[in-house]
Design a protein around this motif. Structure first.
Motif, PDB file in Angstrom:
ATOM      1  N   ALA A  45      80.867 -27.587   4.279  1.00 26.69           N
ATOM      2  CA  ALA A  45      79.879 -28.010   5.273  1.00 26.69           C
ATOM      3  C   ALA A  45      78.474 -27.578   4.849  1.00 26.69           C
ATOM      4  O   ALA A  45      78.289 -26.557   4.185  1.00 26.69           O
ATOM      5  CB  ALA A  45      80.226 -27.425   6.637  1.00 26.69           C
ATOM      6  N   MET A  46      77.513 -28.366   5.225  1.00 22.88           N
ATOM      7  CA  MET A  46      76.084 -28.048   5.034  1.00 22.88           C
ATOM      8  C   MET A  46      75.715 -27.938   3.559  1.00 22.88           C
ATOM      9  O   MET A  46      74.763 -27.233   3.213  1.00 22.88           O
ATOM     10  CB  MET A  46      75.730 -26.747   5.771  1.00 22.88           C
ATOM     11  N   ARG A  47      76.414 -28.594   2.666  1.00 26.55           N
ATOM     12  CA  ARG A  47      76.053 -28.548   1.246  1.00 26.55           C
ATOM     13  C   ARG A  47      75.394 -29.852   0.785  1.00 26.55           C
ATOM     14  O   ARG A  47      75.031 -29.973  -0.383  1.00 26.55           O
ATOM     15  CB  ARG A  47      77.297 -28.322   0.380  1.00 26.55           C
ATOM     16  N   GLY A  48      75.338 -30.836   1.666  1.00 27.35           N
ATOM     17  CA  GLY A  48      74.799 -32.141   1.272  1.00 27.35           C
ATOM     18  C   GLY A  48      75.755 -32.931   0.416  1.00 27.35           C
ATOM     19  O   GLY A  48      75.331 -33.790  -0.371  1.00 27.35           O
ATOM     20  N   LEU A  49      77.066 -32.673   0.539  1.00 32.82           N
ATOM     21  CA  LEU A  49      78.065 -33.364  -0.278  1.00 32.82           C
ATOM     22  C   LEU A  49      78.097 -34.842   0.083  1.00 32.82           C
ATOM     23  O   LEU A  49      78.299 -35.215   1.235  1.00 32.82           O
ATOM     24  CB  LEU A  49      79.447 -32.736  -0.062  1.00 32.82           C
ATOM     25  N   ARG A  50      77.924 -35.705  -0.941  1.00 36.26           N
ATOM     26  CA  ARG A  50      77.898 -37.152  -0.716  1.00 36.26           C
ATOM     27  C   ARG A  50      79.155 -37.846  -1.218  1.00 36.26           C
ATOM     28  O   ARG A  50      79.494 -38.926  -0.747  1.00 36.26           O
ATOM     29  CB  ARG A  50      76.672 -37.752  -1.411  1.00 36.26           C
TER      30      ARG A  50
ATOM     31  N   GLN B 102      80.449 -20.996  -1.362  1.00 31.21           N
ATOM     32  CA  GLN B 102      79.783 -21.484  -0.145  1.00 31.21           C
ATOM     33  C   GLN B 102      78.270 -21.324  -0.274  1.00 31.21           C
ATOM     34  O   GLN B 102      77.757 -20.291  -0.679  1.00 31.21           O
ATOM     35  CB  GLN B 102      80.286 -20.709   1.079  1.00 31.21           C
ATOM     36  N   GLY B 103      77.592 -22.409   0.060  1.00 27.00           N
ATOM     37  CA  GLY B 103      76.141 -22.390  -0.018  1.00 27.00           C
ATOM     38  C   GLY B 103      75.587 -23.025  -1.271  1.00 27.00           C
ATOM     39  O   GLY B 103      74.386 -23.315  -1.339  1.00 27.00           O
ATOM     40  N   VAL B 104      76.436 -23.250  -2.297  1.00 27.73           N
ATOM     41  CA  VAL B 104      75.965 -23.894  -3.527  1.00 27.73           C
ATOM     42  C   VAL B 104      75.795 -25.391  -3.272  1.00 27.73           C
ATOM     43  O   VAL B 104      76.756 -26.068  -2.894  1.00 27.73           O
ATOM     44  CB  VAL B 104      76.964 -23.663  -4.681  1.00 27.73           C
ATOM     45  N   PRO B 105      74.589 -25.955  -3.465  1.00 32.79           N
ATOM     46  CA  PRO B 105      74.394 -27.387  -3.212  1.00 32.79           C
ATOM     47  C   PRO B 105      75.151 -28.242  -4.249  1.00 32.79           C
ATOM     48  O   PRO B 105      74.973 -28.051  -5.460  1.00 32.79           O
ATOM     49  CB  PRO B 105      72.881 -27.578  -3.342  1.00 32.79           C
ATOM     50  N   ILE B 106      75.988 -29.149  -3.776  1.00 33.11           N
ATOM     51  CA  ILE B 106      76.734 -30.077  -4.635  1.00 33.11           C
ATOM     52  C   ILE B 106      76.692 -31.446  -3.972  1.00 33.11           C
ATOM     53  O   ILE B 106      77.022 -31.596  -2.791  1.00 33.11           O
ATOM     54  CB  ILE B 106      78.200 -29.634  -4.818  1.00 33.11           C
ATOM     55  N   GLN B 107      76.312 -32.461  -4.732  1.00 37.83           N
ATOM     56  CA  GLN B 107      76.277 -33.806  -4.169  1.00 37.83           C
ATOM     57  C   GLN B 107      77.566 -34.583  -4.459  1.00 37.83           C
ATOM     58  O   GLN B 107      78.048 -35.318  -3.606  1.00 37.83           O
ATOM     59  CB  GLN B 107      75.083 -34.584  -4.736  1.00 37.83           C
ATOM     60  N   TYR B 108      78.110 -34.423  -5.666  1.00 43.95           N
ATOM     61  CA  TYR B 108      79.299 -35.169  -6.069  1.00 43.95           C
ATOM     62  C   TYR B 108      80.344 -34.175  -6.573  1.00 43.95           C
ATOM     63  O   TYR B 108      80.100 -33.460  -7.559  1.00 43.95           O
ATOM     64  CB  TYR B 108      78.979 -36.184  -7.171  1.00 43.95           C
TER      65      TYR B 108
END
Length: 858
Positions: free
Chosen positions: A287-292, A252-258
């Protein structure tokens, strides 16, 4: 993800350049030595930029293997056929500007710790499938690779990830591939050397990560602490709902886009109630990771539960293909406000409900291919105000009432849509492989001027029942595919000959596989913008001048039956396919042969695909091998040909006059013929052999057809009705004994008559007594071995309808039947033919099965 695709595209372009070079040589700065049985690096000139040495037997590469090659950028040394390859100290020192090094697929590599010394410009290093262990990461092997961006260590024997601190200095590293290793766990601290880095792609798929042994998640911690990821691939690790949820919570908290999590074990699948589908808590930690993008395809998800994706508010792509989705609960897509693309292909959906897609306010594309959707409720797309692409191919739809108003691409191929389908307003419309039969549907589609691409191939277009429909002049259609239909039946009936008249903007037209034996006059006259036309795989034998528009540039008229195509037809073309026609190679074909050897038009296919079908002496010979020197016109030959032409025309004209006269007055001609033959030959009346049979024939018919049978047959054949009649007939309404069992009456009538005449109509086939009588007559055939059964078909009964009945099918396999004529002037001829059938005595050979039974062998 984009960076990865660009890298792969660049490598494909390099491979294409290599394959264009002759084998085992150097050309245009490319050395291509794949599969040349080399045991050491060959000597190459210093200007080489790309050198490929794959699939050889090179056992060792050392400091002296390469001369100084300052321009070399790409080196391929993969898949050597030896058991192991040794890469020595400073083996690539003489290649200072190398950017790509491929050592993959070498079974096993013995690598010196200083093997890569001097490769400070290397961007891509491929070390897949070499039996490397974790020591490759924990040693000093990559100490000089300060420019490395892409490291491929897939398909090795790595069991843990604890990279050497030297990775701190590899600031350019963006892509790491650890696919298909044996990495079972990664815990916090293992990837300390990667902290602070940003990876475009990290592949950990197919490692059995966290799935083979239990993990103490609080103790293990966050493996990606202080690491940013654009794309994380953790597919194929066998994760169920519990592991997935724990992993998301730990990271949790690790930014992942794909995020790619395909080939998982999440879901209850079909028929299992003790397993869980993703619920509202499964993806909470994303949530809140910027997952696209979230790929959870190829699993066992059966039900999309309510609020399952509620925390993925930034998600733009959701891929659920190849699961077992059969149920979409209310509010299943709640929270997906940013979603653009939804992939639900290859699932088990059977219907679309009104609330199915609620919450997808911004979705632009939905893929529902390869489901089992047979029903769409009133308005399941009413919430999809921005939907542009709807793919419903390969389902079971029979009707569609409404689609979103702003739809650009409607892909409805491979369904069961038929004549009741409403016209669809779309920019691109695919209705291929359905059950459309009426070509008039195209007129309705083009009432919407937005339609530009229409695919109607592989339907059943064979009729045209347009009323007052016309195609508007303002239509924008530029592509039309009508291939693999039956347009021949439409145009033979002279229907819808104006179908292309108003298509002034059409550029591409496909009419292949339509059984066309001719092209209606001026059928293409309205196609003033046509550039490409496909007429392949039809039955065309001739094409007249002026058929094709002057704008035409590409024509496919292959696999037809053209004998002597005129090259003037192809004057405007840039590309032509004339292969596999039925050319008759004599002098009339000389103009085409000369044109083929002189034209600038690009001709498709090889020379061997354009060959003679006749005369027999030239069958199979290529048109390009023929000479036209012997086809000079001779005046004497022209005179003989002209004389033969006049004689042939006169003969044909006389013959046609005779045929027309006979056709129109054939009934009268037949009466005259019978009158003359009776007068000349004094045709005697047959005598009834009362000792053997009481009747000449038993007339079997349905009681509802009696009036017609009496008027059409009995009155003209039975002696009781006229002295001129020749036969004693037996029929139910006169000769069956009242009170006697009906089946006995039928049996007696058949066995006391020379022949049995069955008048087969639609009512006959519904009458059980008639079918039973037909069976008795069949049994007499096998008993007497005489052709005693005559079948007369009356009315509009097709061959298919007759073959549905077993006794009739058996009869039709061994004999022919008579059909009542449609023209009244043929009745006299028919009655004469029937009379001959009654008089005819024909003994048949005993069937093989009957002989075997007689001999006791079957």
């Amino acid at each position: 993800m984009l960076y990865h695709l660009i890298s792969l595209t660049g490598m494909l372009l390099v491979c294409q350049e290599i394959l264009a070079v002759p084998k085992c040589s150097v050309e245009r700065s490319i050395g291509y030595y794949d599969m040349c049985n080399l045991t050491q690096v060959p000597s190459v000139p210093e200007h080489v930029v790309i050198l490929s040495l794959n699939f050889n037997s090179i056992q060792e590469v050392n400091v002296s293997s390469f001369p100084l090659l300052e321009r070399l950028q790409n080196l391929f040394l993969g898949t050597q056929s030896v058991s192991s390859v040794t890469i020595g100290k400073e083996a690539f020192r003489n290649l200072p500007n190398l950017e790509l090094l491929d050592l993959g697929g070498n079974k096993k590599i013995h690598l010196d710790p200083d093997a890569f010394v001097g490769l400070s410009n290397l961007n891509i290093l491929r070390l897949y499938h070499n039996k490397f262990t974790e020591s490759i990461l924990e040693g000093y092997y990559f100490q000089d690779l300060v420019s490395l961006q892409y490291l491929d260590l897939a398909f090795n024997d790595i069991t843990r990830l604890r990279p050497h601190p030297l990775f701190y200095n590899m600031t350019s590293l963006k892509i790491l591939d650890f696919k298909l290793n044996h990495i079972e766990t990664i815990c916090e601290g293992d990837l300390d050397s990667f902290q602070g880095k940003y990876f475009k792609l990290l592949k950990l798929d197919y490692n059995h990560l966290y799935s083979r042994k239990s993990v103490d998640w609080p103790r293990c911690g966050n493996p990606f602490k202080n690491i940013r990821l654009e794309t994380l691939d953790i597919s194929g690790n066998g994760w169920d709902i519990a592991i997935t949820q724990q992993f998301f919570k730990a990271t949790q908290g690790v930014p992942i886009q794909y995020l790619k999590l395909s080939h998982h074990t999440m879901g209850a699948s079909f028929g299992f109630s003790n397993l869980m589908d993703p619920d509202s808590d499964t993806f909470t930690s994303l949530a809140m990771r910027g997952l696209r993008s979230l790929d959870i395809s190829h699993g066992f998800i059966f039900s999309l539960n309510s609020y399952a994706f509620q925390y993925l508010q930034s998600l733009e792509l959701l891929d659920l293909n190849n699961n077992k989705v059969n149920r979409i609960q209310k509010a299943a897509f709640f929270g997906l406000r940013s979603l653009n693309l939804l992939n639900l292909s290859y699932n088990l959906l059977g219907e679309l409900l009104d609330e199915t897609f609620k919450g997808l306010d911004n979705v632009t594309s939905i893929d529902l291919t390869h489901n089992h959707i047979g029903m769409i409720h009133q308005a399941p797309f009413k919430y999809l105000l921005k939907l542009q692409t709807l793919d419903l191919r390969d389902n079971a739809l029979k009707a569609i009432d409404s689609l979103p108003p702003n739809l650009l691409h409607a892909l409805l191929g491979s369904n069961r849509l038929g004549s009741k389908i409403n016209a669809i307003n779309a920019f691109f419309l695919d209705l291929g492989e359905n059950k459309l039969e009426d070509l008039a549907y195209l007129y309705k589609l083009l009432q919407f001027p937005v339609l530009r691409y229409a695919i109607l191939r592989y339907n059943r277009l064979s009729c045209c029942f347009k009323h007052n429909d016309t195609i508007p002049e303002n239509n924008q259609l530029i592509y039309l595919d009508l291939g693999n239909n039956m347009l021949r039946l439409v145009w033979e009936s002279k229907l819808c000959l104006d179908v292309f008249k108003a298509l002034s903007k059409l550029e591409v037209l496909h009419l292949n596989n339509n059984y066309l034996s001719f092209l209606p006059e001026d059928i293409f006259s309205g196609l003033v913008s046509l550039k490409r036309l496909n007429l392949s795989s039809n039955l065309l034998t001739y094409v007249s001048h002026g058929t094709f528009p002057k704008t035409l540039r590409t024509l496919d008229i292959s696999s037809n039956q053209l004998l002597y195509p005129d090259p003037e037809l192809f004057a405007t073309l840039d590309y032509l396919d004339l292969t596999f026609n039925r050319y008759y190679c004599d002098c009339p074909l000389s103009s085409l042969i000369m044109w083929l050897n002189q034209t600038n038009v690009s001709i498709a296919g090889s020379q061997n695909e354009m060959f003679c079908f006749g005369p027999p002496a030239l069958a199979g010979v290529s048109l390009y091998e023929l000479s036209v020197d012997d086809c000079d016109e001779d005046k004497m030959l022209e005179t003989v040909q002209f004389t033969l032409f006049i004689f042939t025309c006169v003969t044909v004209t006389v013959f046609l006059v005779v045929v027309v006269v006979f056709t129109h007055f054939r009934g009268t001609c037949f009466v005259w013929y019978k009158t003359v033959t009776r007068a000349v030959f004094k045709d005697p009346q047959p005598q009834l052999d009362g000792k053997i049979h009481r009747y000449d024939a038993y007339l079997c018919y349905s009681s509802t057809d009696f009036e017609w049978v009496q008027k059409s047959l009995i009155v003209h054949l039975d002696t009781q009705y006229s002295d001129k009649n020749r036969f004693t007939l037996c029929f139910e309404h006169r000769d069956f004994l009242p009170g006697e069992d009906h089946i006995d009456n039928i049996r007696d009538a058949i066995w006391n008559s020379k022949k049995t005449i069955c008048v087969v109509t639609k009512q006959f086939l519904k009458d059980g007594w008639c079918v039973e009588a037909f069976n008795f007559a069949q049994s007499r055939f096998f008993s007497d071995l005489k052709d005693v059964l005559i079948m007369v078909v009356a009315g509009s009964l097709s061959q298919y309808q007759l073959l549905k009945y077993q006794p009739i099918r058996v009869f039709m396999q061994r004999g022919h039947y008579l059909r009542w004529p449609e023209d009244d002037q043929d009745v006299e001829w028919f009655l004469n033919t029937l009379s001959h059938q009654i008089l005819k005595e024909k003994t048949v050979k005993k069937p093989r099965s009957l002989e075997l039974r007689t001999l006791g062998l079957s």
